[in-house]
Design a protein around this motif. Structure first.
Motif, PDB file in Angstrom:
ATOM      1  N   ARG A   1       0.824  -1.201   0.000  1.00 50.13           N
ATOM      2  CA  ARG A   1       0.000   0.000   0.000  1.00 50.13           C
ATOM      3  C   ARG A   1       0.868   1.265   0.000  1.00 50.13           C
ATOM      4  N   VAL A   2       1.875   1.297   0.858  1.00 47.41           N
ATOM      5  CA  VAL A   2       2.764   2.449   0.953  1.00 47.41           C
ATOM      6  C   VAL A   2       4.192   1.943   1.036  1.00 47.41           C
ATOM      7  N   SER A   3       5.067   2.523   0.272  1.00 46.47           N
ATOM      8  CA  SER A   3       6.484   2.190   0.380  1.00 46.47           C
ATOM      9  C   SER A   3       7.268   3.483   0.507  1.00 46.47           C
ATOM     10  N   ILE A   4       8.342   3.430   1.301  1.00 43.49           N
ATOM     11  CA  ILE A   4       9.190   4.603   1.483  1.00 43.49           C
ATOM     12  C   ILE A   4      10.578   4.260   0.987  1.00 43.49           C
ATOM     13  N   ALA A   5      11.108   5.101   0.149  1.00 48.77           N
ATOM     14  CA  ALA A   5      12.421   4.847  -0.441  1.00 48.77           C
ATOM     15  C   ALA A   5      13.475   4.660   0.654  1.00 48.77           C
ATOM     16  N   GLY A   6      14.245   3.580   0.541  1.00 50.48           N
ATOM     17  CA  GLY A   6      15.344   3.346   1.465  1.00 50.48           C
ATOM     18  C   GLY A   6      14.933   2.897   2.849  1.00 50.48           C
TER      19      GLY A   6
ATOM     20  N   ASP B   1       4.570  -9.736  13.798  1.00 48.67           N
ATOM     21  CA  ASP B   1       4.742 -10.119  12.409  1.00 48.67           C
ATOM     22  C   ASP B   1       4.855  -8.846  11.573  1.00 48.67           C
ATOM     23  N   PRO B   2       5.931  -8.703  10.809  1.00 51.82           N
ATOM     24  CA  PRO B   2       6.103  -7.467  10.023  1.00 51.82           C
ATOM     25  C   PRO B   2       4.986  -7.222   9.023  1.00 51.82           C
ATOM     26  N   LEU B   3       4.194  -8.264   8.733  1.00 55.74           N
ATOM     27  CA  LEU B   3       3.077  -8.089   7.815  1.00 55.74           C
ATOM     28  C   LEU B   3       1.751  -7.958   8.560  1.00 55.74           C
ATOM     29  N   SER B   4       1.821  -7.735   9.880  1.00 52.98           N
ATOM     30  CA  SER B   4       0.596  -7.517  10.646  1.00 52.98           C
ATOM     31  C   SER B   4      -0.122  -6.279  10.133  1.00 52.98           C
ATOM     32  N   LEU B   5      -1.425  -6.272  10.325  1.00 49.79           N
ATOM     33  CA  LEU B   5      -2.234  -5.158   9.861  1.00 49.79           C
ATOM     34  C   LEU B   5      -1.820  -3.854  10.546  1.00 49.79           C
ATOM     35  N   VAL B   6      -1.537  -2.857   9.739  1.00 50.21           N
ATOM     36  CA  VAL B   6      -1.181  -1.539  10.250  1.00 50.21           C
ATOM     37  C   VAL B   6      -2.014  -0.511   9.507  1.00 50.21           C
ATOM     38  N   PHE B   7      -2.656   0.382  10.244  1.00 53.09           N
ATOM     39  CA  PHE B   7      -3.540   1.353   9.626  1.00 53.09           C
ATOM     40  C   PHE B   7      -2.788   2.647   9.313  1.00 53.09           C
ATOM     41  N   VAL B   8      -2.958   3.109   8.101  1.00 48.04           N
ATOM     42  CA  VAL B   8      -2.288   4.320   7.654  1.00 48.04           C
ATOM     43  C   VAL B   8      -3.298   5.456   7.687  1.00 48.04           C
ATOM     44  N   GLU B   9      -2.990   6.487   8.441  1.00 44.75           N
ATOM     45  CA  GLU B   9      -3.965   7.555   8.577  1.00 44.75           C
ATOM     46  C   GLU B   9      -4.030   8.456   7.352  1.00 44.75           C
ATOM     47  N   ASP B  10      -2.902   8.668   6.692  1.00 43.14           N
ATOM     48  CA  ASP B  10      -2.895   9.556   5.535  1.00 43.14           C
ATOM     49  C   ASP B  10      -2.011   8.959   4.448  1.00 43.14           C
ATOM     50  N   GLN B  11      -2.642   8.245   3.502  1.00 38.79           N
ATOM     51  CA  GLN B  11      -1.894   7.578   2.444  1.00 38.79           C
ATOM     52  C   GLN B  11      -1.109   8.571   1.597  1.00 38.79           C
ATOM     53  N   HIS B  12      -1.723   9.712   1.313  1.00 35.41           N
ATOM     54  CA  HIS B  12      -1.072  10.692   0.430  1.00 35.41           C
ATOM     55  C   HIS B  12       0.218  11.214   1.051  1.00 35.41           C
ATOM     56  N   TYR B  13       0.215  11.408   2.368  1.00 33.73           N
ATOM     57  CA  TYR B  13       1.423  11.894   3.029  1.00 33.73           C
ATOM     58  C   TYR B  13       2.574  10.914   2.823  1.00 33.73           C
ATOM     59  N   PHE B  14       2.314   9.612   3.010  1.00 31.28           N
ATOM     60  CA  PHE B  14       3.384   8.631   2.901  1.00 31.28           C
ATOM     61  C   PHE B  14       3.861   8.465   1.463  1.00 31.28           C
ATOM     62  N   GLN B  15       2.963   8.642   0.520  1.00 32.12           N
ATOM     63  CA  GLN B  15       3.388   8.617  -0.875  1.00 32.12           C
ATOM     64  C   GLN B  15       4.311   9.804  -1.171  1.00 32.12           C
ATOM     65  N   ASN B  16       3.925  10.971  -0.694  1.00 32.01           N
ATOM     66  CA  ASN B  16       4.752  12.163  -0.901  1.00 32.01           C
ATOM     67  C   ASN B  16       6.065  12.074  -0.129  1.00 32.01           C
ATOM     68  N   LEU B  17       6.004  11.462   1.075  1.00 29.27           N
ATOM     69  CA  LEU B  17       7.219  11.302   1.871  1.00 29.27           C
ATOM     70  C   LEU B  17       8.226  10.419   1.144  1.00 29.27           C
ATOM     71  N   SER B  18       7.748   9.342   0.548  1.00 29.52           N
ATOM     72  CA  SER B  18       8.641   8.457  -0.198  1.00 29.52           C
ATOM     73  C   SER B  18       9.320   9.208  -1.343  1.00 29.52           C
ATOM     74  N   ALA B  19       8.547  10.022  -2.042  1.00 29.15           N
ATOM     75  CA  ALA B  19       9.114  10.804  -3.153  1.00 29.15           C
ATOM     76  C   ALA B  19      10.139  11.805  -2.646  1.00 29.15           C
ATOM     77  N   LEU B  20       9.879  12.396  -1.495  1.00 31.77           N
ATOM     78  CA  LEU B  20      10.806  13.383  -0.927  1.00 31.77           C
ATOM     79  C   LEU B  20      12.112  12.721  -0.498  1.00 31.77           C
ATOM     80  N   ILE B  21      12.019  11.575   0.176  1.00 29.63           N
ATOM     81  CA  ILE B  21      13.224  10.892   0.652  1.00 29.63           C
ATOM     82  C   ILE B  21      14.061  10.390  -0.527  1.00 29.63           C
ATOM     83  N   ALA B  22      13.391  10.011  -1.612  1.00 26.98           N
ATOM     84  CA  ALA B  22      14.106   9.503  -2.792  1.00 26.98           C
ATOM     85  C   ALA B  22      15.060  10.542  -3.374  1.00 26.98           C
ATOM     86  N   VAL B  23      14.766  11.826  -3.192  1.00 27.27           N
ATOM     87  CA  VAL B  23      15.620  12.882  -3.758  1.00 27.27           C
ATOM     88  C   VAL B  23      16.436  13.591  -2.678  1.00 27.27           C
TER      89      VAL B  23
END
Length: 736
Positions: free
Chosen positions: A309-314, A332-354
């Motif tokens: 659902r959400v991946s963060i670079a690095g 379990d690292p694949l246990s259910l985890v709720f993401v409060e703001d999907q858009h933030y984590f998508q943008n965060l991944s893009a920011l960390i990538a650069v």
């Protein structure tokens, strides 16, 4: 636990507000004597109340709690000014005469006065706590280590150097080994786990919350975080924000240089701070202004937060979790985890990538230093330090150390206050909360005819399912459970190692939240989000109203005062956050089973609901006449545009009044206060507004007069005449 009763509750002087331990006999005799003296003095000097020709005072409640609370209120009154002309001046006019107004004083308002009283009681409780218990021994060591300024100064900056420049520490590039930073030692996943274990929530916060897929259960959840300043301070172009940014960067450079690490170069440190700050600015741009999103069960079919659902670079979620949890208790690292703001984590991944690893290292190291700076000596962290003053009785070191003890060992600190009879059983206050809830539900029923049936039902359910977070969790009333909780510590605090204690307790607290240690005591109602907050709040995530412990003190509450006072004081502010919870801007909420329910509102419903709240606009044409004014001032307009469009306080006072009259029990009178229950109610309402600094044209001055003008009961109680500014003829009736 010894019960808190009329004979044993501690008294605190209405002016000096220090807490000392007296015998039962001293408390009773002192309370009776003080009550008699206070009544005689007030009857002789109080003058005319409103337009009444005579005033009688009730003195049957002679407990220390009643006397303290009544004295605090009576000291604020300026009864020489007519209540029907300016209720603020009448009820708060003499507040400044009994409180320090010198520059640097921290007792400008009732709010700060309550916090001061709370801190002094907390200090007294911890110092005298029974150290044969695990919680008593450890909280005493923590507080004592915080108060030991000589030991803290002697340690100098070494504790934080060890975190920045040793072994597998979070190595600030310029600081680490005299600038010989090796990127091979850097790991985003590992470093974030180290920070988060100390409750330093860089980039995001990981905690526990209600599980919408399994009502009554809790689950891991993440939400955006990581800014040191307010988001607005990063993105605003205002002169004030630019000044804040400059001050922040300058203070960080000065702080790092004062760590006195060999080979530090100010130019290099300045570069590091600027790099980290530039990253924070970009982080601020993607950080949502408000936390409003709640996901329904259908939206939360997540198989793993960073799996699909959400991946963060690095960033490696499994590595992060294994570093954050004890080796044998990692989920379990694949246990259910709720993401409060999907858009933030998508943008965060893009920011960390650069963003370069060195810049991220600067950002995380800077976050570590800033968040721990308050625990460093004054000569290093200046005004940030909790030890900037250490005159034991006149400066706020005990205030700072009491706050540290409460945040790091909240259940031990509260239990110590209960042991010392300096904090009451919360049960009576919880009854006020539940009666207010019922009143709000009935108020919604009264206006439901102007709303669609679905929207009216949704509003009523939101009120019905409001959760009480009042003071402290009920399980704290059982001392054996508190002791059991702190016996889970696999270490002992050192009264000479303050910084080490801070790190150890920060990790202990975070670990217990993530392992759901406290959930078995609270039936899944975790308190970590709330405890340590200095103000009351409504939390959308959980549909919860949080009221801090210090709301349960004079001059706004005492469980021994009559209902008229407690509903008017604390009750009005509880109702404020209940009314706030009904705002139609909030689209979803949790019910009592943790299920997410939608709040669907049509344009027609929104207009109708706004009209209902706008009923209180009739006060916009009202005026009041403060002392020295040559003409009446408008309630509706002025500083901050008056109160024309801000109805929460007015509506909440109405709700509190209705709840009180529907549920009042026993005598409604109090010592040294008017022999009229309605007057007592409105005087209790006024206490939260008193200050040494507000001008006659200030917002709170207007707001309190607006509350008075909105109720015909105020007019009747104080004998207001038609010619008086605050007169209300009862023609306008507002349900909300």
């Amino acid at each position: 636990m010894q019960s808190l009763n009329d004979d044993t509750e501690m008294t605190v002087s209405g002016q000096t507000r220090y807490a000392f331990k007296f015998s039962k006999e001293c408390v009773v005799i002192g309370a009776v004597a003080f009550s008699l003296v206070l009544n005689v003095a007030l009857v002789a000097t109080v003058g005319v109340l409103g337009h009444s020709q005579s005033t009688h005072y009730h003195s049957s409640c002679k407990s220390a709690a009643c006397v303290e609370t009544a004295a605090a209120v009576a000291n604020s009154l300026n009864t020489s000014h007519p209540a029907c002309s300016d209720f603020y001046e009448y009820s708060c006019g003499n507040y400044k005469l009994h409180h320090d107004t010198e520059e640097g004083s921290y007792s400008y308002t009732v709010w700060t006065d309550l916090l001061e009283t709370y801190s002094k009681r907390l200090r007294s409780s911890i110092e005298s706590v029974d150290r044969s218990s695990k919680y008593g021994s450890e909280v005493h060591s923590l507080f004592k280590s915080c108060m030991d300024v000589s030991a803290i100064n002697e340690s100098d900056s070494q504790p934080i150097k060890d975190l920045l420049n040793k072994g597998d520490a979070l190595q600030w590039p310029t600081i680490a080994q005299n600038g010989a930073w090796d990127q091979k030692n850097y790991s985003l996943s590992t470093w974030l786990a180290k920070l988060h274990s100390l409750n330093i929530n860089s980039l995001f916060t990981l905690t526990k919350g209600p599980n919408p897929l399994k009502p009554g259960d809790v689950a891991l959840k993440v939400y955006p975080s990581g800014l040191i300043m307010w988001r607005w301070d990063y993105v605003s172009t205002s002169e004030y924000a630019e000044k804040r940014r400059a001050e922040y960067k300058s203070s960080m450079v000065d702080l790092v240089m004062k760590l006195d690490i060999d080979g530090l170069n100010k130019s290099a440190v300045t570069r590091d701070v600027q790099e980290a700050f530039d990253f924070e600015v970009e982080l601020a741009k993607i950080t949502p202004e408000w936390r409003k999103e709640i996901y329904t069960a259908k939206q939360l079919r997540v198989r793993g937060l960073y799996k699909d659902r959400v991946s963060i670079a690095g960033f490696n979620w499994s590595s992060y979790m294994s570093n954050l949890y004890p080796a044998d208790k990692s989920p379990d690292p694949l246990s259910l985890v709720f993401v409060e703001d999907q858009h933030y984590f998508q943008n965060l991944s893009a920011l960390i990538a650069v963003t370069s690893p060195r810049t991220l290292a600067n950002y995380m190291s800077q976050s570590l230093v800033y968040n721990l700076a308050e625990h460093l000596p004054e000569h290093i962290s200046g005004q940030i330090s909790a030890h900037k003053n250490y005159n034991y009785d006149t400066a706020p070191l005990y205030y700072q150390c009491a706050s540290v003890a409460e945040k790091l060992m909240p259940w031990a600190a509260v239990r110590a206050m209960l042991d010392a009879n300096l904090l009451a059983d919360k049960t009576p206050a919880a009854e006020v909360f539940n009666n207010l809830k019922s009143t709000v539900e009935k108020a919604i029923d009264a206006v439901s005819g102007t709303l669609s049936s679905s929207f009216a039902s949704q509003l009523k359910n939101r009120a019905k399912y409001l959760r009480e977070k009042l003071g402290y969790p009920s399980w704290i009333l059982d001392a054996s459970k508190v002791n059991e909780y702190y016996k889970k510590m696999d270490f002992t605090l050192d009264a000479k190692d303050y910084f080490g204690n801070v790190l150890a307790m920060s990790q202990f607290r975070k670990r217990n939240v993530l392992l759901s240690t406290e959930d078995k005591y609270t039936d899944g109602e975790g308190w970590d989000t709330f405890y340590g907050d200095s103000e009351a709040s409504y939390y959308l995530h959980g549909n919860q109203v949080y009221i801090p412990n210090w709301y349960l003190f004079a001059p706004v509450y005492s469980h021994q005062m009559p209902d008229s006072f407690n509903y008017g004081g604390m009750g009005t502010w509880v109702a404020y956050y209940m009314v706030y919870a009904l705002e139609d801007d909030y689209r979803q909420y949790y019910d009592d089973k943790g299920q997410v329910l939608p709040l669907n509102i049509s344009d027609a419903d929104r207009r109708a609901y706004q009209d209902i709240k706008n009923c209180n606009n009739f006060i916009a044409n009202k005026t009041y006449l403060p002392p020295g004014a040559d003409k009446p001032l408008s309630i509706g307009f002025g500083w901050n545009m008056g109160v024309e469009a801000l109805h929460f306080d007015i509506i909440s006072a109405n709700m509190a009044y209705k709840a009180w009259t529907a549920n009042r029990k026993g005598s409604q009178l109090a010592p040294a206060l008017p022999d009229d229950a309605d007057k007592t109610f409105f005087l209790a309402v006024s206490q939260f507004y008193c200050s040494t600094r507000y001008s006659p044209d200030s917002y709170y001055h207007k707001l309190l007069n607006g509350i008075a003008a909105s109720r015909a009961e105020f007019t009747a109680a104080f004998g207001c005449r038609e010619s008086d500014p605050l007169y209300n003829d009862g023609a306008t009736v507002c349900y909300l």
